[in-house]
Scaffold this active site. Structure first.
Site, PDB file in Angstrom:
ATOM      1  NE  ARG A 265      -6.498   0.931   0.283  1.00 30.71           N
ATOM      2  CZ  ARG A 265      -6.863   1.480   1.423  1.00 30.71           C
ATOM      3  NH1 ARG A 265      -6.055   1.466   2.451  1.00 30.71           N
ATOM      4  NH2 ARG A 265      -8.052   2.008   1.533  1.00 30.71           N
TER       5      ARG A 265
ATOM      6  CG  HIS B 148     -13.164   3.231   2.892  1.00 33.30           C
ATOM      7  ND1 HIS B 148     -13.841   4.258   3.525  1.00 33.30           N
ATOM      8  CD2 HIS B 148     -11.857   3.419   3.176  1.00 33.30           C
ATOM      9  CE1 HIS B 148     -12.979   5.027   4.164  1.00 33.30           C
ATOM     10  NE2 HIS B 148     -11.760   4.538   3.965  1.00 33.30           N
TER      11      HIS B 148
ATOM     12  CG  ASN C 253      -1.847   1.111   1.329  1.00 36.08           C
ATOM     13  OD1 ASN C 253      -1.839   1.998   0.472  1.00 36.08           O
ATOM     14  ND2 ASN C 253      -2.678   1.102   2.352  1.00 36.08           N
TER      15      ASN C 253
ATOM     16  CD  GLU D  78      -9.172  -1.283   4.066  1.00 33.68           C
ATOM     17  OE1 GLU D  78      -8.627  -0.930   5.141  1.00 33.68           O
ATOM     18  OE2 GLU D  78      -9.548  -0.485   3.201  1.00 33.68           O
TER      19      GLU D  78
ATOM     20  NE  ARG E 291      -9.927  12.020   4.358  1.00 30.06           N
ATOM     21  CZ  ARG E 291      -9.965  10.764   3.925  1.00 30.06           C
ATOM     22  NH1 ARG E 291     -10.875  10.380   3.059  1.00 30.06           N
ATOM     23  NH2 ARG E 291      -9.101   9.885   4.367  1.00 30.06           N
TER      24      ARG E 291
END
Ligand code: AMP
Length: 401
Positions: free
Chosen positions: A92, A181, A10, A387, A242
């Site tokens: 990823r 996601h 990732n 993940e 965010r």
């Protein structure tokens, strides 16, 4: 004995995270991370299983390939891993645009397509491509698989993904909702269905992935039918730093009233808003929970807004399920570990029949699945996400002969 392992990478703009998996084992054999790539503060560490972490010796100002190489050198120095053979590499990739609706084997065309998506994912696309290039250099003979955060949501329909702006902007600039996601939402949906004896292709699920980034998804018969994030991962829920949804006129207002430039507003909404902005304290939910319990009003407001907005989004997503949900899934660092968030959100959703089981809610999580609702309404369940393992599985499915 040699180890046949799947390496999952990732790559962020200045960091690389990696995990090694034995074929079917969801617990990684090893994990590692290198931070501050390209600077003289570059540093990293790795861990074998649950052993204490060890330092990675990174070359000063090293790039992504050198960081990966240093991490693998560290891992290979472990007696348990010195015959390490990487069988396939899974990557990823944050944005797959409209082109990728499933994982793909990487070739020159895929790499070019990922780079071409850079305008849609300015922070992520270039480092994602760098990670692939670095892995190809290190493992030229090994299959490389790209797994896209957006791919799971490619099933959503135009009435859900189109913004009400001129059509030309969609055609020329690909402006639509994509969702993110996806790897996590798909993984926890499969796990929840298995645990609850539901047929994945015949059930209605809501999934709330609540980590530093937060998104919620409606999953009908195993497919994503609506999700809270949009063109970018800024849309939707309140997150760590965010803002999630704000009035689209905010840019204009801030430019005129506060004299802010476009980049300053973008930075404000991405890095200084959300829980950090509301609380003025932190984006770390553990810190906020402690302050909440001490009666700190700013922390209390931040958590109330976070939960209310989540419940409102979940209620809206239910429209796409065309019926009441069979289950609501909580996952991600906050979803898995915060009884407070689960309790408040479930209470807000009482109109949908959800009822909390306070005792089960307090003890759920900690890396295992657990139901947190009473049997008198739809199920709410904590499902730890994984993940990296989901990427390893997708890589095995595509990458192994
Ligand atoms: P993630 O991005 O999935 O790693 O999630 C990160 C978020 O999970 C941060 O806000 C953490 O503070 C939060 N988190 C992790 N552990 C806990 C915990 N035990 N209780 C509450 N929040 C937690």
């Amino acid at each position: 004995m040699s180890f046949m392992l799947i390496l999952v990478i990732n790559c962020g703009s200045s960091s690389v995270k990696l995990a090694l998996f034995h074929h079917d084992d969801p617990n990684p054999v090893a994990t590692g991370m290198v931070d501050c790539i390209g600077t003289d503060s570059i540093s990293g560490s790795y861990r074998i299983g649950h052993e204490p972490s060890k330092e990675i010796h990174c070359p000063a100002n090293g790039d992504h390939a050198e960081a990966l190489d240093a991490a693998l050198t560290g891992l290979r120095s472990e007696p348990a891993l010195n015959n390490l053979t990487v069988t396939a590499v899974g990557h990823r990739i944050v944005h797959g645009g409209q082109k990728f609706s499933a994982p793909v084997l990487v070739d020159a065309e895929t790499l070019a397509a990922i780079r071409e998506l850079a305008p849609l994912a300015p922070v992520h696309a270039v480092p994602n491509a760098l990670g692939i290039e670095a892995a190809i250099r290190l493992f030229p003979e090994v299959p490389q698989v790209a797994v896209f955060d957006t791919a799971f949501h490619q099933t959503i329909e135009p009435q859900v993904y189109r913004y009400a702006i001129p059509e030309e902007l969609y055609r020329k600039h690909r402006i639509r909702r994509y969702g993110f996601h996806g790897t996590s939402h798909a993984y926890v949906a499969g796990e929840a269905a298995r645990r609850l004896n539901l047929e994945l292709n015949n059930c209605r699920l809501l999934s709330a992935h609540l980590g530093n980034g937060c998104s919620a998804t409606a999953i009908l018969n195993g497919e994503s039918v609506d999700t809270s994030m949009g063109l970018t991962p800024l849309e939707g829920l309140v997150m760590g730093t965010r803002s999630g949804n704000v009035d689209p006129n905010l840019h204009n207002y801030l430019a005129k009233e506060a004299g802010l430039k476009l980049e300053e507003i973008t930075d404000l909404l991405n890095r200084k808003s959300g829980l950090t902005g509301l609380s003025g304290i932190s984006n770390d939910f553990r810190v906020l929970t402690q302050k909440f319990n001490e009666g700190n009003q700013a922390a209390q407001l931040a958590i109330e807004v976070f939960c209310f907005r989540l419940a409102r989004e979940l209620a809206g997503l239910t429209v796409a399920l065309k019926g009441m949900p069979d289950a609501l899934i909580f996952t991600g660092g906050i979803g898995e570990n915060s009884p407070l968030v689960r309790a408040k959100t479930i209470t807000h959703l009482a109109a949908f029949g959800f009822q909390l089981d306070p005792d089960k809610n307090e003890t759920a999580g900690s890396n295992s699945m657990g139901i947190v609702s009473s049997p008198h309404g739809p199920t709410a369940i904590v499902v730890p996400t994984n993940e990296e393992f989901a990427i390893a599985r997708a890589t095995i499915a595509l990458g192994l002969p």
